[in-house]
Design a protein around this motif. Structure first.
Motif, mmCIF file in Angstrom:
data_model
loop_
_atom_site.group_PDB
_atom_site.id
_atom_site.type_symbol
_atom_site.label_atom_id
_atom_site.label_comp_id
_atom_site.label_asym_id
_atom_site.label_seq_id
_atom_site.Cartn_x
_atom_site.Cartn_y
_atom_site.Cartn_z
ATOM 1 N N ARG A 189 61.227 62.540 69.443
ATOM 2 C CA ARG A 189 62.400 61.693 69.203
ATOM 3 C C ARG A 189 63.452 61.863 70.305
ATOM 4 O O ARG A 189 64.045 60.887 70.779
ATOM 5 N N ARG A 193 64.662 58.784 72.980
ATOM 6 C CA ARG A 193 66.048 58.326 73.137
ATOM 7 C C ARG A 193 66.516 58.467 74.591
ATOM 8 O O ARG A 193 67.181 57.574 75.133
ATOM 9 N N ARG A 196 64.747 55.850 76.855
ATOM 10 C CA ARG A 196 65.341 54.518 76.710
ATOM 11 C C ARG A 196 66.656 54.421 77.482
ATOM 12 O O ARG A 196 66.892 53.447 78.217
ATOM 13 N N ARG A 197 67.520 55.413 77.322
ATOM 14 C CA ARG A 197 68.827 55.358 77.986
ATOM 15 C C ARG A 197 68.694 55.411 79.507
ATOM 16 O O ARG A 197 69.306 54.597 80.220
ATOM 17 N N ARG A 235 68.099 48.015 73.646
ATOM 18 C CA ARG A 235 68.702 49.294 73.249
ATOM 19 C C ARG A 235 68.660 49.492 71.739
ATOM 20 O O ARG A 235 68.801 50.615 71.262
ATOM 21 N N GLU A 238 63.440 51.115 68.793
ATOM 22 C CA GLU A 238 62.874 52.415 69.144
ATOM 23 C C GLU A 238 61.818 52.235 70.236
ATOM 24 O O GLU A 238 61.000 51.311 70.178
#
Length: 395
Positions: A189, A193, A196-197, A235, A238
């Motif tokens: 997880r 995150r 993605r960022r 954004r 998931e």
């Protein structure tokens, strides 16, 4: 055992009609790859004569095209590359992580391959390195081998990166080896995150610098406001990062590397049928139960060729890259340091490298199963016949 059906055979049989039908859409790169695969191991590339000293059999071996998109040319390259990696293996567990782009970003990648594929590889490795460097999770400098794949099981566009990572790394002062927890490397997880960022930030920066240009169905993304809204939507979902359990040992690590490093969109062994209009091939539907995953897909020959050509890489693009202490600039020194800290004084499998490489350069006699050798007799290339200039006018 050689497959009865091959991508080369499909291109030889249907490539000319595909070129005519797609004359306005097929670029020079696609034509060059098609021509190379069609000519692979045919008189057009020349060859040499091999002989068996035991039974006296001689046979002609035509040269390979060595194109990285050719299914037949990857076997030897894979053996040699994997053999060279044996000396890099460390006596620690190895983990396998997969970073996948969501569909909305994957369609951007298809129109800007060189930029976005490079970002995908770099950000995947950066994500692993950043989380691993955090003392909360590992607090170490890790090494990453990243391999880009752009296809799904049905040869659709599905860009993702396979990362093979040793289970641990060097301490910040490089004085000790820090091992990860058994059967656990980094939290999925948290990786998802950060991936993605970092990726969306880098993609926005590439757009601001004028590196992304869109056309056809995505032409509207050339507008800055529209592009920003597109990224905002990405954004909110998931992103898939998958971490597999550690490999059982060095043999499994090498098998994984060999399986992923030199693959192309489809292996010849997956093609099961070919006729005048259709190609049938095996594929796996991972949405189904394990016992019901393998299926047969039947495509028109031109659709099969189109899907195959979706996965041509930009010229000069490296789809295998190394990061962290495995980076090419200092890999030898860093691996030697890791091996010393782990109490492993000499690299394993030194002789395996030479024997595996040697096997990749020869093959067995089909009659007596003894090694064949080159005789020194070379066969010059034979140019393909030119189209006839004769024209029959019945008017």
């Amino acid at each position: 055992m050689r497959s009865a059906f091959e991508v080369a055979g499909i291109l030889r049989r249907h490539g000319a009609s595909y070129r005519r039908e797609n004359a306005g859409h097929l670029g020079r790169g696609g034509r060059r790859v098609m021509a190379a695969i069609e000519a692979c191991r045919t008189p057009r590339l020349g060859g040499h004569v091999d002989a068996c000293d035991d039974c006296g059999l001689t046979r002609v071996s035509y040269n390979s095209c060595r194109n990285r998109h050719c299914p037949k040319c990857q076997g030897t390259a894979r053996k040699q590359w994997v053999a060279a990696r044996i000396a890099d293996l460390l006596p620690v567990p190895y983990f396998h992580a997969v970073f996948t782009l969501p569909p909305a970003v994957a369609e951007i990648a298809f129109q800007t391959k060189a930029v976005v594929y490079a970002l995908l590889m770099r950000i995947s490795a950066e994500t692993l390195q950043t989380i691993a460097a955090n003392p909360r999770w590992l607090g170490a400098e890790i090494g990453v081998t990243a391999v880009l794949h752009t296809w799904g099981q049905a040869m659709t566009h599905h860009p993702h990166v396979h990362c093979v990572v040793p289970g641990g790394g060097l301490s910040p002062d490089r004085s000790t080896w820090i091992a990860c927890r058994p059967d656990f490397f980094l939290p999925v997880r948290v990786l998802s995150r950060l991936f993605r960022r970092l990726f969306l930030t880098a993609l926005a920066k590439a757009f601001a610098q004028g590196e992304l240009h869109f056309f056809n169905d995505l032409a509207h993304l050339n507008d800055a406001a529209v592009f920003t809204r597109h990224l905002t939507q990405s954004r909110r979902i998931e992103w898939v990062v998958y971490a597999k359990p550690p490999f059982g040992g060095p043999d499994q690590v090498l098998a994984c590397l060999g399986r992923y490093t030199h693959r192309v969109a489809i292996a010849n062994s997956h093609i099961v049928e070919l006729d005048d209009d259709h190609v049938a091939f095996r594929w796996k539907d991972y949405r189904r139960n394990e016992c019901d995953r393998e299926k047969i897909m039947c495509l028109h020959t031109h659709e099969f060729i189109r899907r195959f050509l979706l996965h041509l890489l930009p010229a000069g693009f490296h789809r295998m890259r190394h990061f962290g202490f495995l980076a090419n600039s200092h890999r030898r020194d860093r691996i030697a340091l890791c091996r010393m800290l782990l109490g492993q004084q000499s690299p394993p499998g030194g002789q395996s490298h030479s024997s595996e490489t040697q096997r990749g350069k020869s093959y067995e006699c089909p009659d007596c199963r003894r090694p064949m050798r080159r005789t020194g007799i070379n066969i010059p290339p034979v140019a393909p016949p030119r189209p006839s200039s004769f024209r029959c006018d019945t008017s």
